[in-house]
Scaffold this motif. Structure first.
Motif, PDB file in Angstrom:
ATOM      1  N   VAL A 176       0.911  -1.239   0.108  1.00  0.00           N
ATOM      2  CA  VAL A 176      -0.042   0.096  -0.093  1.00  0.00           C
ATOM      3  C   VAL A 176       0.733   1.160  -0.027  1.00  0.00           C
ATOM      4  O   VAL A 176       0.513   2.178  -0.783  1.00  0.00           O
ATOM      5  CB  VAL A 176      -0.891  -0.065   1.274  1.00  0.00           C
ATOM      6  N   ARG A 177       1.804   1.223   0.870  1.00  0.00           N
ATOM      7  CA  ARG A 177       2.822   2.569   0.741  1.00  0.00           C
ATOM      8  C   ARG A 177       3.613   2.863  -0.387  1.00  0.00           C
ATOM      9  O   ARG A 177       3.729   3.952  -0.823  1.00  0.00           O
ATOM     10  CB  ARG A 177       3.663   2.255   1.941  1.00  0.00           C
ATOM     11  N   VAL A 178       4.064   1.923  -1.073  1.00  0.00           N
ATOM     12  CA  VAL A 178       4.540   1.879  -2.623  1.00  0.00           C
ATOM     13  C   VAL A 178       3.616   2.776  -3.355  1.00  0.00           C
ATOM     14  O   VAL A 178       3.829   3.707  -4.196  1.00  0.00           O
ATOM     15  CB  VAL A 178       4.894   0.792  -2.994  1.00  0.00           C
ATOM     16  N   ALA A 179       2.246   2.163  -3.401  1.00  0.00           N
ATOM     17  CA  ALA A 179       1.401   2.734  -4.296  1.00  0.00           C
ATOM     18  C   ALA A 179       0.792   4.120  -3.957  1.00  0.00           C
ATOM     19  O   ALA A 179       0.599   5.039  -4.685  1.00  0.00           O
ATOM     20  CB  ALA A 179       0.018   1.692  -4.015  1.00  0.00           C
ATOM     21  N   ARG A 180       0.730   4.427  -2.595  1.00  0.00           N
ATOM     22  CA  ARG A 180       0.390   5.671  -2.324  1.00  0.00           C
ATOM     23  C   ARG A 180       1.630   6.602  -2.800  1.00  0.00           C
ATOM     24  O   ARG A 180       1.168   7.712  -3.019  1.00  0.00           O
ATOM     25  CB  ARG A 180       0.443   5.973  -0.782  1.00  0.00           C
ATOM     26  N   VAL A 181       3.027   6.377  -2.788  1.00  0.00           N
ATOM     27  CA  VAL A 181       3.922   7.073  -3.290  1.00  0.00           C
ATOM     28  C   VAL A 181       3.652   7.589  -4.720  1.00  0.00           C
ATOM     29  O   VAL A 181       3.838   8.457  -5.235  1.00  0.00           O
ATOM     30  CB  VAL A 181       5.199   6.469  -3.050  1.00  0.00           C
ATOM     31  N   PHE A 182       3.312   6.416  -5.476  1.00  0.00           N
ATOM     32  CA  PHE A 182       3.366   6.549  -7.057  1.00  0.00           C
ATOM     33  C   PHE A 182       2.008   7.591  -7.380  1.00  0.00           C
ATOM     34  O   PHE A 182       2.201   8.426  -8.071  1.00  0.00           O
ATOM     35  CB  PHE A 182       2.986   5.427  -7.556  1.00  0.00           C
ATOM     36  N   ARG A 183       1.224   7.636  -6.502  1.00  0.00           N
ATOM     37  CA  ARG A 183      -0.030   8.336  -6.466  1.00  0.00           C
ATOM     38  C   ARG A 183       0.635  10.077  -6.011  1.00  0.00           C
ATOM     39  O   ARG A 183       0.053  11.072  -6.726  1.00  0.00           O
ATOM     40  CB  ARG A 183      -1.023   8.067  -5.660  1.00  0.00           C
ATOM     41  N   ASP A 184       1.291   9.991  -5.052  1.00  0.00           N
ATOM     42  CA  ASP A 184       1.835  11.423  -4.862  1.00  0.00           C
ATOM     43  C   ASP A 184       2.806  11.875  -5.916  1.00  0.00           C
ATOM     44  O   ASP A 184       2.849  13.188  -6.224  1.00  0.00           O
ATOM     45  CB  ASP A 184       2.674  11.350  -3.506  1.00  0.00           C
ATOM     46  N   LEU A 185       3.444  10.954  -6.463  1.00  0.00           N
ATOM     47  CA  LEU A 185       4.434  11.279  -7.631  1.00  0.00           C
ATOM     48  C   LEU A 185       3.698  11.940  -8.856  1.00  0.00           C
ATOM     49  O   LEU A 185       3.897  13.041  -9.530  1.00  0.00           O
ATOM     50  CB  LEU A 185       5.377  10.364  -7.879  1.00  0.00           C
ATOM     51  N   ALA A 186       2.419  11.138  -9.090  1.00  0.00           N
ATOM     52  CA  ALA A 186       1.604  11.700 -10.168  1.00  0.00           C
ATOM     53  C   ALA A 186       0.943  13.307  -9.837  1.00  0.00           C
ATOM     54  O   ALA A 186       1.120  14.044 -10.798  1.00  0.00           O
ATOM     55  CB  ALA A 186       0.575  10.739 -10.197  1.00  0.00           C
ATOM     56  N   GLN A 187       0.807  13.417  -8.632  1.00  0.00           N
ATOM     57  CA  GLN A 187       0.501  14.739  -8.095  1.00  0.00           C
ATOM     58  C   GLN A 187       1.614  15.992  -8.404  1.00  0.00           C
ATOM     59  O   GLN A 187       1.325  17.084  -8.844  1.00  0.00           O
ATOM     60  CB  GLN A 187      -0.030  15.063  -6.881  1.00  0.00           C
ATOM     61  N   CYS A 188       2.859  15.520  -7.973  1.00  0.00           N
ATOM     62  CA  CYS A 188       3.982  16.192  -8.553  1.00  0.00           C
ATOM     63  C   CYS A 188       4.110  16.650  -9.900  1.00  0.00           C
ATOM     64  O   CYS A 188       4.361  17.673 -10.245  1.00  0.00           O
ATOM     65  CB  CYS A 188       5.190  15.371  -8.014  1.00  0.00           C
ATOM     66  N   ILE A 189       3.948  15.694 -10.752  1.00  0.00           N
ATOM     67  CA  ILE A 189       3.927  15.628 -12.288  1.00  0.00           C
ATOM     68  C   ILE A 189       2.990  16.586 -12.633  1.00  0.00           C
ATOM     69  O   ILE A 189       3.312  17.626 -13.444  1.00  0.00           O
ATOM     70  CB  ILE A 189       3.762  14.290 -12.783  1.00  0.00           C
ATOM     71  N   LEU A 190       1.681  16.746 -12.075  1.00  0.00           N
ATOM     72  CA  LEU A 190       0.643  17.541 -12.537  1.00  0.00           C
ATOM     73  C   LEU A 190       0.897  18.870 -12.100  1.00  0.00           C
ATOM     74  O   LEU A 190       0.462  20.068 -12.581  1.00  0.00           O
ATOM     75  CB  LEU A 190      -0.677  16.977 -12.033  1.00  0.00           C
ATOM     76  N   GLN A 191       1.629  19.159 -11.097  1.00  0.00           N
ATOM     77  CA  GLN A 191       1.906  20.317 -10.548  1.00  0.00           C
ATOM     78  C   GLN A 191       3.404  20.867 -10.642  1.00  0.00           C
ATOM     79  O   GLN A 191       4.035  21.708  -9.682  1.00  0.00           O
ATOM     80  CB  GLN A 191       1.701  20.526  -8.883  1.00  0.00           C
ATOM     81  N   TRP A 192       3.826  20.381 -11.839  1.00  0.00           N
ATOM     82  CA  TRP A 192       5.249  20.891 -11.847  1.00  0.00           C
ATOM     83  C   TRP A 192       5.780  22.124 -12.138  1.00  0.00           C
ATOM     84  O   TRP A 192       6.852  22.451 -11.695  1.00  0.00           O
ATOM     85  CB  TRP A 192       5.945  19.875 -13.218  1.00  0.00           C
ATOM     86  N   ASN A 193       4.955  22.933 -12.584  1.00  0.00           N
ATOM     87  CA  ASN A 193       5.267  24.332 -12.779  1.00  0.00           C
ATOM     88  C   ASN A 193       5.190  25.197 -11.620  1.00  0.00           C
ATOM     89  O   ASN A 193       5.437  26.414 -11.556  1.00  0.00           O
ATOM     90  CB  ASN A 193       4.618  24.954 -13.930  1.00  0.00           C
ATOM     91  N   GLN A 194       4.579  24.470 -10.441  1.00  0.00           N
ATOM     92  CA  GLN A 194       4.663  25.211  -9.062  1.00  0.00           C
ATOM     93  C   GLN A 194       5.797  25.494  -8.439  1.00  0.00           C
ATOM     94  O   GLN A 194       7.004  24.682  -8.775  1.00  0.00           O
ATOM     95  CB  GLN A 194       3.566  24.454  -8.272  1.00  0.00           C
ATOM     96  N   PRO A 195       6.019  26.200  -7.621  1.00  0.00           N
ATOM     97  CA  PRO A 195       7.244  26.528  -6.820  1.00  0.00           C
ATOM     98  C   PRO A 195       7.639  25.241  -5.736  1.00  0.00           C
ATOM     99  O   PRO A 195       6.800  24.705  -5.589  1.00  0.00           O
ATOM    100  CB  PRO A 195       6.839  27.690  -5.527  1.00  0.00           C
ATOM    101  N   HIS A 196       8.741  25.170  -5.747  1.00  0.00           N
ATOM    102  CA  HIS A 196       9.465  23.937  -5.262  1.00  0.00           C
ATOM    103  C   HIS A 196       9.115  22.473  -5.853  1.00  0.00           C
ATOM    104  O   HIS A 196       9.260  21.707  -5.085  1.00  0.00           O
ATOM    105  CB  HIS A 196       9.117  24.176  -3.760  1.00  0.00           C
ATOM    106  N   SER A 197       8.778  22.381  -6.947  1.00  0.00           N
ATOM    107  CA  SER A 197       8.355  21.153  -7.301  1.00  0.00           C
ATOM    108  C   SER A 197       9.415  20.236  -7.669  1.00  0.00           C
ATOM    109  O   SER A 197       9.149  18.988  -7.295  1.00  0.00           O
ATOM    110  CB  SER A 197       7.603  21.403  -8.762  1.00  0.00           C
ATOM    111  N   ALA A 198      10.655  20.536  -7.986  1.00  0.00           N
ATOM    112  CA  ALA A 198      11.657  19.783  -7.991  1.00  0.00           C
ATOM    113  C   ALA A 198      12.145  19.070  -6.755  1.00  0.00           C
ATOM    114  O   ALA A 198      12.459  17.918  -6.696  1.00  0.00           O
ATOM    115  CB  ALA A 198      12.922  20.201  -8.793  1.00  0.00           C
TER     116      ALA A 198
END
Length: 354
Positions: A176-198
């Motif tokens: 479950v915890r690995v699955a959750r991190v992948f979902r969080d990474l998807a949000q990082c990708i969608l918000q890539w142009n936001q501050p501190h995204s890298a």
């Protein structure tokens, strides 16, 4: 370290055995068959990242395929270790000629030298996440070099490296915890142009590796150091010659084959003899002849000369002589016969092709 100058373990002249071109995937996006969100460097599809941002992260993203597709990815290798997570749906996955049926929750790990593809032949419906991280290797016997922004402590990095190098099982069921991190990474990708995204992306990838370390450490796996030996590198190379006409058809020299496996001629020849009971050039010739024999039967529109040149022979006359010695028939007569073609073997007695 200059990662861009690392060559893949096998040069193979045919595109299907080179680094993934992603062309079917790109075309599917263009035609609206799938939705794709990705960050990329080089030829991978997605929004381009600056090379200086998270060095070694070659591609990260996810796609949504709402229905079964009419395309699939060709067999390929990646410029780094690839970790994927199938969040929903189902699809076929093949690694080193072994097929796996992925389902929702499947986690895959492929090393740079592992030949793999999605689809059989077509992609199924589902949401697929992926990450390709360059650790500075193309052969199993090379030492891994994690990017500097990977924050795991040295002992943890070494343990994760050992777990990934000494076991080549490609498919797991994600916790479950690995699955959750992948979902969080998807949000990082969608918000890539936001501050501190890298910075957020770096933290999430480190979290993913930490979760992967904990998960793999708890699995009953056989630790097999032989998978990272020099002998293993030669074995993979010889297997590729036997299976891939494009690789066998390259203009190999003995020195070139040895160098490609990262060793000198003497050691390379010794490993080759141990593995296939034949010298490297003899084995290469047998592979070329085997590929040519199948093509004569399966591709009647091609001339004998075309097939000879495509498989690395510089002379159609020498090809005919070597072919008759191996199959006891001329290429033309063999084409008219029926029956299976014998698999490649490390035969003796043939001169170098050319």
């Amino acid at each position: 370290m200059n990662r861009s100058r690392l060559a893949p373990i096998y040069r193979g002249g045919g595109a299907r055995y080179l680094i993934d071109t992603c062309q079917p995937q790109i075309e599917a996006v263009r035609q609206g068959k799938i939705s794709l969100h990705a960050l990329t460097k080089g030829h991978y599809p997605g929004l381009a990242m600056e090379p200086s941002v998270l060095p070694g992260l070659n591609s990260i993203g996810f796609w949504d395929a709402k229905c079964a597709q009419d395309w699939g990815l060709e067999e390929h290798r990646n410029e780094g270790i690839e970790i994927t997570f199938l969040e929903t749906g189902a699809m076929a996955f093949t690694v080193d000629q072994r097929r796996f049926d992925l389902h929702a929750g499947s986690l895959t790990v492929t090393r740079p030298w592992q030949l793999h593809k999605l689809g059989a032949p077509h992609i199924g419906p589902g949401r697929l996440h992926w990450l390709i991280l360059d650790v500075g290797v193309r052969r199993p016997n090379q030492e891994w070099q994690w990017p500097r922004w990977i924050m795991l402590q040295r002992r943890d990095r070494e343990e994760l490296t050992r777990l990934l190098r000494h076991n080549e099982n490609p498919v797991w069921t994600a916790p479950v915890r690995v699955a959750r991190v992948f979902r969080d990474l998807a949000q990082c990708i969608l918000q890539w142009n936001q501050p501190h995204s890298a910075s957020r992306m770096a933290i999430e990838i480190n979290q993913l590796l930490l979760e992967l370390l904990g998960f793999l450490s708890a699995q009953p796996m056989e630790d097999n150091p032989a998978l990272v030996s020099r002998r293993r590198a030669v074995e993979l190379f010889l297997n590729d010659l036997a299976r891939n006409p494009a690789s066998a058809g390259d203009r190999w020299t003995l020195k070139g084959m040895a160098s490609h496996c990262g060793m000198g001629i003497t050691a390379f020849s010794q490993y080759c003899r141990e593995l296939v009971n034949s010298g490297p050039v003899d084995f290469l010739n047998q592979c070329r002849l085997g590929h040519a024999a199948r093509q004569l039967r399966e591709q009647p529109h091609r001339t004998v000369t075309e097939i000879a040149f495509a498989n690395g022979f510089n002379s159609s006359q020498y090809f005919a002589t070597a072919f008759r010695r191996r199959f006891h028939a001329t290429p033309h007569d063999f084409r008219q016969q029926t029956g299976p073609v014998r698999p490649q073997a490390g035969g003796r007695g043939d001169r170098p092709a050319g």
